[in-house]
Motif scaffolding. Structure first.
Motif, mmCIF file in Angstrom:
data_model
loop_
_atom_site.group_PDB
_atom_site.id
_atom_site.type_symbol
_atom_site.label_atom_id
_atom_site.label_comp_id
_atom_site.label_asym_id
_atom_site.label_seq_id
_atom_site.Cartn_x
_atom_site.Cartn_y
_atom_site.Cartn_z
ATOM 1 N N SER A 177 46.506 44.012 49.488
ATOM 2 C CA SER A 177 45.631 44.828 50.592
ATOM 3 C C SER A 177 44.044 43.948 50.723
ATOM 4 O O SER A 177 43.618 43.882 52.033
ATOM 5 C CB SER A 177 45.267 46.327 50.166
ATOM 6 N N LYS A 178 43.300 43.931 49.796
ATOM 7 C CA LYS A 178 41.985 43.288 50.202
ATOM 8 C C LYS A 178 42.016 41.988 50.599
ATOM 9 O O LYS A 178 41.437 41.547 51.600
ATOM 10 C CB LYS A 178 41.386 43.302 48.545
ATOM 11 N N PHE A 179 43.040 41.078 50.027
ATOM 12 C CA PHE A 179 43.214 39.788 50.748
ATOM 13 C C PHE A 179 43.533 39.706 52.051
ATOM 14 O O PHE A 179 43.030 39.141 52.781
ATOM 15 C CB PHE A 179 44.426 39.095 50.086
ATOM 16 N N ASP A 180 44.433 40.904 52.632
ATOM 17 C CA ASP A 180 44.751 40.874 54.059
ATOM 18 C C ASP A 180 43.655 41.427 54.849
ATOM 19 O O ASP A 180 43.254 41.095 56.091
ATOM 20 C CB ASP A 180 46.004 41.854 54.151
ATOM 21 N N ARG A 203 33.200 36.202 35.573
ATOM 22 C CA ARG A 203 32.977 36.297 37.097
ATOM 23 C C ARG A 203 32.800 38.054 37.291
ATOM 24 O O ARG A 203 32.219 38.189 38.180
ATOM 25 C CB ARG A 203 34.129 35.955 37.737
ATOM 26 N N VAL A 204 33.573 38.989 36.335
ATOM 27 C CA VAL A 204 33.592 40.273 36.477
ATOM 28 C C VAL A 204 32.361 40.852 35.502
ATOM 29 O O VAL A 204 31.401 41.764 36.004
ATOM 30 C CB VAL A 204 34.804 40.859 36.395
ATOM 31 N N LEU A 205 32.546 40.504 34.195
ATOM 32 C CA LEU A 205 31.682 41.014 33.300
ATOM 33 C C LEU A 205 30.118 40.414 33.371
ATOM 34 O O LEU A 205 29.296 40.987 32.504
ATOM 35 C CB LEU A 205 32.373 41.261 32.016
ATOM 36 N N GLY A 206 30.269 39.236 33.669
ATOM 37 C CA GLY A 206 28.929 38.524 33.743
ATOM 38 C C GLY A 206 28.639 37.873 32.147
ATOM 39 O O GLY A 206 27.435 37.594 31.838
ATOM 40 N N LEU A 207 29.664 37.551 31.541
ATOM 41 C CA LEU A 207 29.577 37.044 30.288
ATOM 42 C C LEU A 207 29.415 35.655 30.211
ATOM 43 O O LEU A 207 29.923 35.000 31.174
ATOM 44 C CB LEU A 207 30.769 37.348 29.114
ATOM 45 N N PRO A 208 28.883 34.843 29.199
ATOM 46 C CA PRO A 208 28.794 33.457 29.255
ATOM 47 C C PRO A 208 30.075 32.667 29.294
ATOM 48 O O PRO A 208 30.921 33.067 28.637
ATOM 49 C CB PRO A 208 28.021 33.028 28.139
ATOM 50 N N GLY A 243 45.004 29.247 48.050
ATOM 51 C CA GLY A 243 46.227 29.921 48.001
ATOM 52 C C GLY A 243 46.489 30.420 46.402
ATOM 53 O O GLY A 243 47.388 30.892 46.249
ATOM 54 N N LEU A 244 45.260 30.085 45.636
ATOM 55 C CA LEU A 244 45.150 30.740 44.449
ATOM 56 C C LEU A 244 45.614 32.337 44.300
ATOM 57 O O LEU A 244 46.329 32.708 43.536
ATOM 58 C CB LEU A 244 43.949 30.123 43.755
ATOM 59 N N LEU A 254 38.761 40.578 52.196
ATOM 60 C CA LEU A 254 37.790 41.051 51.087
ATOM 61 C C LEU A 254 38.003 40.201 49.848
ATOM 62 O O LEU A 254 39.170 39.519 49.779
ATOM 63 C CB LEU A 254 38.013 42.452 50.847
ATOM 64 N N ASP A 255 36.969 40.048 48.993
ATOM 65 C CA ASP A 255 37.078 39.297 47.949
ATOM 66 C C ASP A 255 38.047 39.791 47.092
ATOM 67 O O ASP A 255 37.829 41.145 46.715
ATOM 68 C CB ASP A 255 35.708 39.266 47.074
ATOM 69 N N CYS A 256 39.047 39.218 46.513
ATOM 70 C CA CYS A 256 40.091 39.733 45.788
ATOM 71 C C CYS A 256 40.330 39.026 44.206
ATOM 72 O O CYS A 256 41.458 39.374 43.795
ATOM 73 C CB CYS A 256 41.294 40.188 46.481
ATOM 74 N N GLY A 257 39.326 38.157 44.012
ATOM 75 C CA GLY A 257 39.308 37.337 43.099
ATOM 76 C C GLY A 257 39.879 38.199 41.720
ATOM 77 O O GLY A 257 40.739 37.995 40.869
ATOM 78 N N ALA A 258 39.135 39.029 41.466
ATOM 79 C CA ALA A 258 39.207 40.112 40.079
ATOM 80 C C ALA A 258 40.508 40.612 40.211
ATOM 81 O O ALA A 258 41.255 40.822 39.237
ATOM 82 C CB ALA A 258 38.087 41.279 39.897
ATOM 83 N N GLU A 259 41.048 41.418 41.151
ATOM 84 C CA GLU A 259 42.441 42.243 41.417
ATOM 85 C C GLU A 259 43.545 41.362 41.327
ATOM 86 O O GLU A 259 44.414 41.697 40.711
ATOM 87 C CB GLU A 259 42.129 43.018 42.751
ATOM 88 N N ALA A 260 43.491 39.895 42.029
ATOM 89 C CA ALA A 260 44.611 39.076 41.900
ATOM 90 C C ALA A 260 44.692 38.488 40.362
ATOM 91 O O ALA A 260 45.987 38.509 39.969
ATOM 92 C CB ALA A 260 44.163 38.088 42.887
#
Length: 391
Positions: free
Chosen positions: A311-314, A383-388, A245-246, A317-323
């Motif tokens: 829309s991606k959630f429905d 998660r998106v930019l790949g930084l430490p 639910g996050l 699709l992976d929507c973690g970055a957008e959410a």
């Protein structure tokens, strides 16, 4: 609503219907409950009667069977009506809060409880956060000890539990296996949906700066009894159930903040057109007009991101970055619009008569909850930019 924000006819119908319901509750209604602290009972009853509490719940239990996009339209419309977070928070938990029960609960749990939640008959609260762990859910200190008969006894504290003063049920997570016996820190946590007694739980409201009518509480458990039948899914898998639910919660907070900001912008625009100083409308001055125009642009951009995430959630699709981005952008744009509205009103922005001071107090909520701006930026950077990882 698709990625470019064009609503379907059905989605427009939802928006129009919710607007008609919300039109019954004017600015004075929300100002009064903000002052008195009384729960918006008439509003929540009207939304339940309209079927909106079950917009994202399955049809077989009395819901509409729609998605996060439609749920977002409902909550966005509520906040934009002027209800703000006082109205949105009064029904927010009903929209996606019961999802762990729907997805991971037994057939009996779903069939008994979900119809009552949707109708408004059953009033629930949700207890996750604790004083010493904050956002670090894997370090929760509350524990549910299993008894010889299979039931549990709960010990510990929870904080910021919304709506506990009127709840008859609680969705709560607690540790059932000691952390040092788990291969990973987030294992060993279990989720329960059980009867709630505010007296036995020592529910104590927390005085706060805004949204007075929808209270938050400290809870204290000392041997609180939970029947074994109230465990959701498997013991030790509660954290995994919460994760489902996050992203929806982030999106809903985003659209609520955006709607509140748009309500404030509408008030400020009206005032800027009507208020005359030095023989002309103050909206003719770029010092007033440009901040309002900037707020419009920021709110529109945040709204597009929020509906893209929905829309991606429905579409599964992976929507973690957008959410996460939607929650960040929505909270910031909503607060800035409310602040700009207060400043555009000048001295009257500080007066309760014009409502925008209430909007600004409420808008602070989305910058803090359910996750801080900094944790969102941590997520995106890692998660998106790949930084430490920074923590």
């Amino acid at each position: 609503m698709n990625f470019i924000g064009e609503p379907t006819e059905d989605q427009l119908a939802i928006k129009d219907a919710v607007e008609r319901t919300c039109s019954q509750f004017d600015d004075e209604y929300w100002r009064d409950i903000d002052e008195t602290g009384e729960w918006p009972e008439a509003f929540t009853k009207a939304m339940a009667e309209g079927g909106w509490l079950g917009v994202a719940m399955p049809e077989e239990v009395g819901g509409a069977g729609l998605g996060l996009t439609e749920a977002s339209i409902v909550m966005h419309t509520v906040a934009r009506s002027g209800a703000g977070f006082s109205g949105a928070s009064a029904i927010h938990l009903n929209i996606f809060g019961p999802k762990p029960l729907e997805i991971f609960g037994s057939d009996e749990q779903r069939n008994v409880h979900l119809p009552k939640i949707i109708s408004g008959e059953q009033k629930m609260c949700f207890a996750v956060t604790e004083p010493n762990s904050g956002l670090d859910t894997s370090n929760l200190e509350s524990k549910a000890e299993k008894q010889p008969n299979g039931d549990y006894k709960l010990y510990g504290r929870k904080i910021w539990t919304t709506g506990a003063q009127r709840a008859d049920k609680i969705l709560i997570i607690a540790r059932t296996t000691p952390k040092d016996q788990c291969s990973k820190p987030y294992l060993g946590l279990s989720l329960f949906y059980t009867d709630f007694d505010k007296v036995k739980a020592g529910a104590t409201p927390i005085p706060k700066m805004g949204r007075k009518a929808v209270e938050c509480n400290m809870l204290f458990f000392d041997g609180y009894e939970i029947p074994k039948e109230d465990l959701i899914g498997e013991e030790g898998q509660g954290f995994k159930y919460l994760l489902h639910g996050l992203n929806p919660e982030r999106v809903l907070f985003a659209v609520e903040a955006i709607g509140l900001g748009q309500a404030a912008l509408a008030k400020a625009t009206q005032y800027a057109n009507e208020r005359r100083v030095f023989g002309r409308a103050i909206g003719q001055n770029q010092g007033i007009a440009h901040p309002l125009a900037k707020s419009w642009a920021e709110l529109e951009a945040a709204e597009l991101m929020a509906y893209k995430a929905a829309s991606k959630f429905d579409q599964k699709l992976d929507c973690g970055a957008e959410a996460n981005a939607a929650k960040y952008l929505g909270a910031e744009a909503g607060f800035k619009a409310c602040e700009t509205a207060v400043l555009s009103h000048g001295g009257m922005g500080y007066a309760r008569e014009y409502h925008v001071e209430r909007y600004m107090r409420e808008a602070m909520l989305a910058r803090i909850a359910p996750v801080s701006r900094e944790m969102i930026l941590n997520y995106i950077s890692e998660r998106v930019l790949g930084l430490p990882k920074s923590y």
